[in-house]
Every structure is written in structure tokens, then in C-alpha cells.
Design an enzyme around this catalytic site. Structure first.
Site, PDB file in Angstrom:
ATOM      1  N   ARG A  22      13.558 -25.797 -20.897  1.00  0.00           N
ATOM      2  CA  ARG A  22      15.004 -26.025 -20.794  1.00  0.00           C
ATOM      3  C   ARG A  22      15.644 -25.977 -22.193  1.00  0.00           C
ATOM      4  NH1 ARG A  22      19.011 -28.843 -22.928  1.00  0.00           N
ATOM      5  NH2 ARG A  22      17.775 -30.737 -22.907  1.00  0.00           N
ATOM      6  N   HIS A 214      14.618 -38.519 -27.722  1.00  0.00           N
ATOM      7  CA  HIS A 214      14.563 -37.052 -27.761  1.00  0.00           C
ATOM      8  C   HIS A 214      15.020 -36.632 -29.157  1.00  0.00           C
ATOM      9  CE1 HIS A 214      15.842 -33.039 -25.743  1.00  0.00           C
ATOM     10  NE2 HIS A 214      16.257 -32.934 -26.986  1.00  0.00           N
ATOM     11  N   HIS A 216      15.062 -34.044 -32.570  1.00  0.00           N
ATOM     12  CA  HIS A 216      14.903 -32.690 -33.106  1.00  0.00           C
ATOM     13  C   HIS A 216      14.380 -32.818 -34.534  1.00  0.00           C
ATOM     14  CE1 HIS A 216      17.390 -30.100 -30.164  1.00  0.00           C
ATOM     15  NE2 HIS A 216      17.001 -31.195 -29.554  1.00  0.00           N
ATOM     16  N   CYS A 247      19.005 -25.249 -33.589  1.00  0.00           N
ATOM     17  CA  CYS A 247      20.214 -26.037 -33.781  1.00  0.00           C
ATOM     18  C   CYS A 247      21.379 -25.056 -33.831  1.00  0.00           C
ATOM     19  CB  CYS A 247      20.125 -26.821 -35.087  1.00  0.00           C
ATOM     20  SG  CYS A 247      21.660 -27.661 -35.503  1.00  0.00           S
ATOM     21  N   ASN A 256      13.311 -28.905 -31.312  1.00  0.00           N
ATOM     22  CA  ASN A 256      12.813 -30.214 -30.884  1.00  0.00           C
ATOM     23  C   ASN A 256      11.552 -30.589 -31.639  1.00  0.00           C
ATOM     24  OD1 ASN A 256      14.218 -28.887 -28.446  1.00  0.00           O
ATOM     25  ND2 ASN A 256      14.135 -31.043 -27.933  1.00  0.00           N
TER      26      ASN A 256
HETATM   27 ZN    ZN Z   1      17.153 -31.229 -27.579  1.00  0.00          ZN
END
Ligand code: ZN
Length: 319
Positions: A22, A214, A216, A247, A256
Site C-alpha cells: 500500500r 508508523h 518513515h 516522501c 518507510n
Molecule cells: Zn507511510
């Protein structure tokens, strides 16, 4: 090679949610074929991954890379201990996600008004109203609901995100009965003190709710932020295979936190992820071949630290 030094029994369990198909594939310039996405997910499950944010039921026009969401879900081999999640922006998306049989719907709202306007074309208030509609579609169905907060640790337009802004979104979720949250570091602005402040603030207000983090690795401190979360008792992290993703404000920037690197860190630190690192590295190499460029994952290049080498096969160097 991947046998953990300490038996799984007795080690604290940490859940790793894979988001590569995703969060990662949506950032790729080309559409990845549905069959390949399904193969990647099945291989991740084969490696022991049991939570996967597979796709997104946003408008196919807005994110054409994920236009095959329902088709993809139909192709994944499901099992009772596997949680397949998908991002869902509104009631329409919730209907599509339900029909496709997701286990978990992930609603998302930004903690930054400007980012929310740019990303979702709505005020935070309007987006929370959309989540309320989405939640009423989900009610009565065997599907879990999660509230994700984008830009939880910083906004590329507004800078620091006040804890009050974060709590406003979390309180909005809580008022809808949503009882699990993900704090998303959408553009890689989290640092250890920012993470600590945010997690503590939510814990103070909603002590019992599980929080997933979550991160990055945009600025190289993704795993440092994971360690801070672990120290605060967080037991769920999201990551992408090979470090897929990017990004949107920093071309070429890394995406990520990388799943293999995260699993390596967790297992080496005495946690049990239930994931086979060697199998995960094999999936990362497959994904790298599919994408056709070098992925940022580190363990997939160097191997685990106890993967030993023949002394005669290594060039001499010091440094
Ligand atoms: Zn993300």
C-alpha cells in the site's frame, strides 16, 4: 541462519504490520501488476507476517496504483490468523472494502489542518464526519476499525504538530468508538523526543488503547524512533518490505522503516516477531527485482550479523 538465539517462549511479542504493497507501491511511478502484489503478500505471510495493510479503497482516479484493491484482496490466500487491512477514506470506500472482505479498515485524518486540506481536500472536522459515516457502514459487520493519524509528528507545511492537534483527532476517533490507533510519520519528521511526547500524551488521555507507530526513515532516525516506542511499551509497528516508499516532498528520499531491518532489530533486542528473517530478506530481494532499483533495506544487503563469511573470501580492509 535465522534461528533466534533466544527461544520465542518468554520473549515479549511485538507485532509488525507490513504496509509495502500500500504505502510503498502507491509511491511507485508505474502500476505493479495485481498478480505480483498478491505473490508478494503471500510470500510475506509465508515468512510469518500476520498483519498486512494490503491496499487502499481511495478513489482509483486519485491513486491509480491501487485501483485494483478488490481484485487484489480476492487473490490473497486468506487464513484465520492473518489480518488484512486497507485504508478507507469514507463511506463509499467502506462499502467497497466490506464487499472485498477486509479484516480491518483504517480510517485516516491528518493532525495538520493544512496537510488534511491538501491530502483529503477537507477540513479535519469534515474528515472526522466522514469517518463517522464510514464507522456506521462498518457497524454490525465483522470488521475491525483503526484510526490512523497522518502527520502525527510534524507537517511539511506547518512544522511541529502540537500535541493538542494530535489529541483532537484521537479524541474524535475515540468518540466514534474506534479503539486502536496508528500514529503516522507521513513525511519522516519524528525524532525521539517528539515520539515520546506524543505517545505519553495519548497514554495519559486513553490509557488502555493500543497504539501502533508508523515511521518513515526519511532522515535516518526511523529505528531510533522505534526503540523509543518500545521503551514506552508500544508493541506494534508498521514498516515496508525493503524500505519501499518515498516522501512526496523530497524526491529520492527513503520511505518507510524497512521491515527486515525492523525485524532484525526486534529479534536481536529480545522480542519475538514470529517472522523468519531469512525468508523476509528473500521477499525483499524479489520486490527489489520487481521495482528495478536498489531498495534502502540494510540487512538485505549485509545479511544478519551472525551470517559468517569464509575468511579467505573477504578482501582485507580496516575502518
Ligand atoms: Zn507511510
Amino acid at each position: 541462519m535465522s534461528a533466534p538465539a533466544i527461544p520465542a517462549a518468554g520473549r515479549p511479542r511485538v507485532s509488525v504490520t507490513e504496509v509495502g504493497t500500500r504505502d510503498g507501491f502507491q509511491a511507485e511511478p508505474v502500476f505493479i501488476a495485481t498478480g505480483i502484489k498478491a505473490q508478494v503478500i503471500d510470500a510475506l505471510v509465508g515468512a510469518g507476517v500476520r498483519a498486512i495493510e494490503a491496499t487502499s479503497f481511495v478513489s482509483p482516479k486519485a491513486v491509480p496504483q491501487l485501483a485494483d484493491a478488490a481484485d487484489l484482496l480476492a487473490r490473497i490466500a486468506r487464513r484465520p490468523d492473518l489480518r488484512i487491512a486497507a485504508l478507507v477514506p469514507n463511506a463509499r470506500g467502506a462499502e467497497r472494502a466490506l464487499a472485498a472482505g477486509v479484516d480491518e479498515m483504517v480510517a485516516f485524518v491528518s493532525a495538520s489542518e493544512t496537510h488534511n486540506q491538501r491530502n483529503l481536500n477537507a477540513s479535519i472536522e469534515r474528515s472526522l464526519a466522514n469517518v463517522a459515516e464510514l464507522a456506521s457502514v462498518a457497524a454490525g459487520h465483522p470488521v475491525a476499525l483503526r484510526g490512523a493519524v497522518a502527520c502525527a509528528f510534524g507537517c511539511p507545511f506547518e512544522g511541529d504538530v502540537a500535541v493538542d492537534a494530535l489529541l483532537r483527532v484521537i479524541d474524535g476517533y475515540a468518540s466514534l468508538g474506534i479503539d486502536r490507533y496508528t500514529l503516522g510519520d507521513t513525511t519522516g519528521m519524528a525524532t525521539p523526543p517528539v515520539v515520546e511526547r506524543a505517545v505519553r500524551a495519548i497514554r495519559d488521555r486513553h490509557p488502555a488503547v493500543p497504539i501502533a507507530l508508523h515511521f518513515h526513515n526519511t532522515r535516518g532516525v526511523g529505528l531510533a524512533n522505534v526503540l523509543v516506542g518500545l521503551g514506552l511499551g508500544v508493541r506494534e509497528f508498521e514498516s515496508s518490505i525493503g524500505g519501499l516508499g518515498g516522501c512526496p516532498f523530497a524526491p529520492g528520499a527513503t520511505g518507510n522503516v524497512c521491515t527486515e531491518d525492523l525485524v532484525y532489530l526486534l529479534e536481536e533486542s529480545g522480542y519475538d516477531t514470529g517472522i523468519d528473517l531469512a525468508a523476509l530478506v528473500a521477499v525483499a530481494k524479489t520486490v527489489e527485482a520487481v521495482i528495478g532499483r536498489t531498495l534502502p533495506g540494510q540487512v538485505m544487503k549485509a545479511g544478519p550479523r551472525l551470517a559468517l563469511h569464509d575468511p579467505d573470501s573477504v578482501r582485507r580492509a580496516t575502518g
